[in-house]
Scaffold this active site. Structure first.
Site, PDB file in Angstrom:
ATOM      1  N   GLU A 297      -5.674   5.703 -11.253  1.00 50.79           N
ATOM      2  CA  GLU A 297      -4.876   4.494 -10.995  1.00 50.79           C
ATOM      3  C   GLU A 297      -3.407   4.828 -10.810  1.00 50.79           C
ATOM      4  O   GLU A 297      -2.759   4.408  -9.847  1.00 50.79           O
ATOM      5  CB  GLU A 297      -5.057   3.527 -12.164  1.00 50.79           C
ATOM      6  CG  GLU A 297      -4.290   2.232 -12.042  1.00 50.79           C
ATOM      7  CD  GLU A 297      -5.004   1.247 -11.149  1.00 50.79           C
ATOM      8  OE1 GLU A 297      -4.431   0.925 -10.100  1.00 50.79           O
ATOM      9  OE2 GLU A 297      -6.110   0.817 -11.503  1.00 50.79           O
ATOM     10  N   ASP A 301      -1.057   4.488  -7.408  1.00 50.19           N
ATOM     11  CA  ASP A 301       0.109   3.599  -7.345  1.00 50.19           C
ATOM     12  C   ASP A 301       1.372   4.343  -6.938  1.00 50.19           C
ATOM     13  O   ASP A 301       2.135   3.878  -6.082  1.00 50.19           O
ATOM     14  CB  ASP A 301       0.327   2.927  -8.706  1.00 50.19           C
ATOM     15  CG  ASP A 301      -0.772   1.941  -9.064  1.00 50.19           C
ATOM     16  OD1 ASP A 301      -1.498   1.524  -8.156  1.00 50.19           O
ATOM     17  OD2 ASP A 301      -0.893   1.601 -10.253  1.00 50.19           O
ATOM     18  N   SER A 515      -6.042  -2.310  -6.295  1.00 47.50           N
ATOM     19  CA  SER A 515      -5.060  -1.357  -6.821  1.00 47.50           C
ATOM     20  C   SER A 515      -4.441  -0.540  -5.696  1.00 47.50           C
ATOM     21  O   SER A 515      -3.363   0.023  -5.866  1.00 47.50           O
ATOM     22  CB  SER A 515      -5.730  -0.386  -7.803  1.00 47.50           C
ATOM     23  OG  SER A 515      -5.749  -0.914  -9.096  1.00 47.50           O
TER      24      SER A 515
END
EC number: 3.4.14.10
Length: 595
Positions: A297, A301, A515
């Protein structure tokens, strides 16, 4: 001397109020049905410390909201005249009487002023107390609750306050908040280039009229890179500057760490100009960035948000606290409230980044009404100060966040077990820009794209026209009773959300989820802010009043749907829809519109 005397007087009065006879005046402040999936286990350890957060009513929030909309509406004469931190704090400062009454109550339980800490505006009071004292103060029973997936929390299903305090306290947490605050990624897999999947090197580009040069490389149909996104969203050739005062940030929670070596591999692979550059690491409440434990994750990002926006200065916020929390002698303090820690920190920052991307959230119904409203109001403060907040719309279609429609549980937690579509939070907050997902080239809605209608927040005026048009096309009988047609509708926009090529533990990997779409959209917002700042204009700030007023600037997505809850979900249609929102960005058009 006067302050000391006042504190003494209040303390004496509070002790009097805390007598056994007076405690009969306690009245339930908040009581909830424990959300599905949580089971009560042991009684909470008496010695364990809770960081109680007490929210005092914000005296002039209605005026702050008015000012937010004025400075965010391109048709208003004040557009772009964002407020300073001091101006915002002045508007939301609680009434002195509320501060005095709450301090007196705390003093009555032996808590001194030096035990308390305050938010910059004084509207939050934080105090650490053992469970035993919290139970006495709140007439509550704390237990250890365990989720079916292993998360553990120390919570109570109900708490009370002296009746006279109800008007002076909006909420106290941790009490009834059972949100798990998950990352929004549906899949993650290590990836080796597969000749049977990748298009031939000689494959002709894909014709996309809105793209840069009207075409997108054929490889973008199987693997998404920074170059693919810049081609698809019409930003090829735009180079931002590093010295305009512009900033972008991504948030990290739940021990998601952004690996620096993987970032360099990503830059070498996709953004060569960024090699040997990095992001600023900001630790909140002791947050780490353990390089031996990279997170898919966090890597996603930072790599895409910062890769798209390079060389705009970038920040990665790492906030400590993560489930499962096991209360024992070795962990004497419940520290799994990372989200409030981040909100506290960024509100206290005099110059926060103008664009902040967050790819975490949970089911709206797991968040107490009082908490959802207060956190959403905190977002309004940031918007008024010129900050754009983007949030993932979720990966469960119209369901509960579970990306597998076969295992979704679409029932209310209010004791009635009513079947309905389940909204996500903070995606449902009207003061943030929520990003759904697409895939393929030409684009179509991706099936897991979260979208729907809030059961907490009413529909803001800025989206009335577009949402009413969608509802008229949908008709009154479709999904009747399954969603709140008067609720805040989301997502607002969308972007690609599948087959993102990141680097993880030294290897290429593919990842999917909103995401991916959220930091992608945030990257392009940072580019728009660059264009505005270079033109001598203020940053965009809260985007929604602007983007819902535009007649162009987005690629309308009209195919696909977001199934869930045993239904096919909503369809992507012409105009706004609760799958892809207004569509995906056309940077070249938006740049001309906002500069």
């Amino acid at each position: 001397m006067k302050c000391s005397l006042l504190w003494t007087v209040l303390t004496v009065a509070a002790f009097a109020a805390a007598t056994p006879a007076a405690r009969h005046s306690l009245k339930v402040k908040e009581s909830i049905a424990v959300p599905r999936g949580w089971a009560k286990r042991d009684v909470a350890p008496r010695h364990m410390r809770l960081n109680l957060r007490i929210a005092l009513p914000q005296s002039n929030f209605a005026l702050l909201e008015q000012e937010l909309y004025e400075v965010s509406d391109p048709a208003h004469e004040r557009y772009g005249a964002h407020l300073s931190q001091a101006e915002v704090n002045e508007l939301i400062a609680p009434r002195p009487e509320s501060v005095q009454q709450v301090k007196a109550w705390l003093a009555g339980h032996g808590l001194r002023e030096e035990d308390l800490s305050f938010s910059p505006a004084g509207d939050w009071i934080k105090v650490a107390v053992p469970v035993s004292l919290a139970e006495e103060m709140l007439d509550a029973e704390y237990h250890v609750y365990e989720h079916s997936e292993g998360d553990t929390l120390v919570r109570t299903a109900s708490y009370s306050l002296p009746e006279h305090l109800h008007e002076h306290v909006e909420l106290i947490q941790p009490t009834t908040l059972f949100s798990r605050f998950r990352g929004m990624k549906t899949s993650f897999r290590l990836h080796e280039l597969d000749a049977s999947v990748a298009p031939p090197a000689s494959a002709p580009p894909i014709h996309v009229p809105s793209a840069s040069g009207g075409k997108v490389d054929a490889s973008c149909n199987t693997t998404i890179t920074v170059q693919c996104l810049k081609e698809l969203y019409n930003a090829v050739g735009y180079t931002p500057k590093a010295n305009t005062g512009n900033q972008i940030a991504a948030t990290g929670y739940l021990d998601q760490f952004a690996n620096l070596a993987d970032l360099q591999l990503f830059y070498a692979d996709q953004v060569p100009a960024a090699i040997n550059t990095s992001f600023k690491l900001v630790s909140i409440n002791g947050g780490q960035n353990n390089q031996s434990e990279p997170g898919g994750e966090a890597n996603l990002d930072t790599q895409f948000a910062f890769g798209i926006s390079h060389p705009i200065p970038a920040t990665f916020y790492t906030t400590a606290g993560s489930p499962p929390f096991i209360p024992d002698v070795g962990t004497p303090t419940d520290s799994n409230e990372p989200y409030l820690d981040w909100v506290d920190f960024v509100l206290n920052h005099p110059n926060p980044p103008q664009t902040i991307s967050t790819s975490y959230g949970d089911d709206e119904q797991t968040v107490p009404l009082s908490f959802a409203q207060r956190v959403c109001n905190d977002f309004a403060q940031l918007g008024a100060r010129g900050v754009t907040l983007t949030f993932s719309s979720g990966d469960g279609g119209v369901g509960d966040g579970d990306p597998d429609p076969a295992t979704q549980q679409c029932f209310t937690n209010d004791g009635h077990n009513k079947t309905e579509f389940l909204a996500a939070f903070p995606a449902s907050c009207p003061f943030v820009t929520t990003v759904g997902g697409t895939h393929l080239v030409p684009e179509t809605a991706i099936s897991f794209s979260g979208g729907g209608f809030s059961n907490v927040f009413s529909r803001p005026k800025y989206q009335d026209q577009q949402v009413e048009a969608f509802l008229n096309k949908l008709g009154p009988k479709t999904f009747a009773g399954l969603f709140n047609k008067n609720g805040r509708a989301y997502p607002d926009v969308s972007a690609q959300a599948d087959n993102f090529r990141i680097f993880f533990e030294g290897r290429a990997a593919l990842i999917a989820g909103t995401s991916a779409s959220c930091p992608t959209f945030a990257g392009f917002v940072a580019l728009l802010n660059d264009a505005r700042l270079r033109a001598g204009k203020p940053p965009l700030g809260f985007l929604n009043p602007l983007i819902y007023s535009l007649k162009s600037g987005f690629n309308d997505i009209t195919t696909g749907n977001n199934p869930g809850c045993g239904t096919q979900g909503f369809n992507a249609t012409k105009g706004w829809d609760p799958v892809t929102g207004l569509g995906t960005p056309n940077f070249g058009v938006l740049e001309k519109l906002v500069v």
